[in-house]
Design an enzyme around this catalytic site. Sequence first.
Site, mmCIF file in Angstrom:
data_model
loop_
_atom_site.group_PDB
_atom_site.id
_atom_site.type_symbol
_atom_site.label_atom_id
_atom_site.label_comp_id
_atom_site.label_asym_id
_atom_site.label_seq_id
_atom_site.Cartn_x
_atom_site.Cartn_y
_atom_site.Cartn_z
ATOM 1 N N SER A 11 45.022 37.751 35.894
ATOM 2 C CA SER A 11 45.936 38.290 34.904
ATOM 3 C C SER A 11 47.032 37.288 34.545
ATOM 4 C CB SER A 11 46.589 39.556 35.458
ATOM 5 O OG SER A 11 47.242 39.248 36.679
ATOM 6 N N GLU A 152 56.301 35.626 39.975
ATOM 7 C CA GLU A 152 56.232 34.983 38.648
ATOM 8 C C GLU A 152 57.595 34.401 38.261
ATOM 9 O OE1 GLU A 152 53.666 35.247 35.838
ATOM 10 O OE2 GLU A 152 52.128 35.731 37.293
ATOM 11 N N CYS A 186 46.450 40.636 46.810
ATOM 12 C CA CYS A 186 46.777 40.220 45.434
ATOM 13 C C CYS A 186 46.915 38.710 45.491
ATOM 14 C CB CYS A 186 48.091 40.871 45.018
ATOM 15 S SG CYS A 186 48.817 40.191 43.522
HETATM 16 N N1 DGL Z 1 47.074 38.467 40.725
HETATM 17 C C1 DGL Z 1 46.774 39.857 40.470
HETATM 18 C C2 DGL Z 1 46.035 40.431 41.671
HETATM 19 O O1 DGL Z 1 45.471 39.680 42.448
HETATM 20 C C3 DGL Z 1 47.923 40.796 40.263
HETATM 21 C C4 DGL Z 1 48.909 40.634 39.230
HETATM 22 C C5 DGL Z 1 48.964 41.749 38.242
HETATM 23 O O2 DGL Z 1 49.458 42.839 38.518
HETATM 24 O O3 DGL Z 1 48.543 41.449 37.156
HETATM 25 O O4 DGL Z 1 45.987 41.620 41.832
#
Ligand code: DGL
Length: 271
Positions: A11, A152, A186
Site C-alpha cells: 500500500s 510513514e 504489517c
Molecule cells: N504495509 C501494510 C501491511 O503490511 C499496511 C499499511 C496500510 O495500512 O496500508 O499491512
Amino acid sequence: MDNRAIGVFDSGLGGLTAVQALRRLLPDEDVVYFGDTGRVPYGTRSAETILRYALQDLRFLMAHSLKCVVVACGTVSSVALPQLQQAVQAPVLGVIDSTVRAAAAATRNGRVGVIGTNATIRSETFQRGLLAINPELLVPARACPLLVPLVEDGRFAPGATVTELLVQEYVAPLLAQDIDTLILGCTHYPLLTDIFRAACGPQVALIDPGHETVRDLRALLQETGGLREAGTPGTERYYVSDSAQNFLQHAGMFLGGPVQGEATRVDIENY
Ligand code: DGL
C-alpha cells in the site's frame, strides 16, 4: 534460469522492508516495486476496497515481464490473496504462510502474539494459519492502527517517545499472556524492531514477514531453477501513485540504504 524480474507491491512504503530482504538474500534479482502511496493506508478500509486496490496494483505490475509477485503487505495478504492468485498466471506469494511457519517454529511455550492493521487482525488470517500448523497454540492478537502513520512520518527510531509509548500500550496485553514470539504482521513494523525489542524484552522472538517470505522465495527459486543468471547485480525500478519526489525522500529509511533506480508516478486508477 529465469531472468525476468520479481514484482513487489504494498500500500505504500512498508513493502520496501521486503525489498531490503531481497537485496540481502537475492542480490542478483531484478525488482519492480509498486507502492500505492496515493491511497495508503489500506488497513483501515473494507475488504472490498482492499481487494479492488490490490487487483489494480497487481494488474499494473503484470504489465512488466515478471516471474512472480510478492504481496509485501500484511493487509492485502490477509484479505485478498486467493483472489489475486486467481487473477493472474504468475505465482503470487503473500506474507502469511512463511511468517506463520517461522513463528510456529520459533515459539517454545506455544504462545504467539500477532499484531497488524485493523483489516489484518479482523480477518484472523494469521491466527488461522498458526492454528492450522498447531491447534494447541495460543494466539492473542491486537490491531495497532496508529503505528503505520507514525512510521510513514519517520517516527520509528528509539527516542520517538509517542511511538515508544504506543508500542508499550499495544503489546502489554499480549505480554500479559506470556507470549514468547510476536508476529510483526504489517510490513511497516520491522522498522520499529528496536522499539519492539525494548518493549518486549530479549526473550520474545520478533518475526519479520518480508524477511521470512523472501527467504522462502529464495528456496523456491533455487529448487525450481528460477534464479536470474548471476554475474551482474540486480536492478530496481520503483513506481508510486503519488509524488515520486516524496517517495525518494523517504524510501531510503525503509530500504536501509539509498534508492537504486528510478521512481516514476503512475495513475493506478487506469488499471
Ligand atoms: N504495509 C501494510 C501491511 O503490511 C499496511 C499499511 C496500510 O495500512 O496500508 O499491512
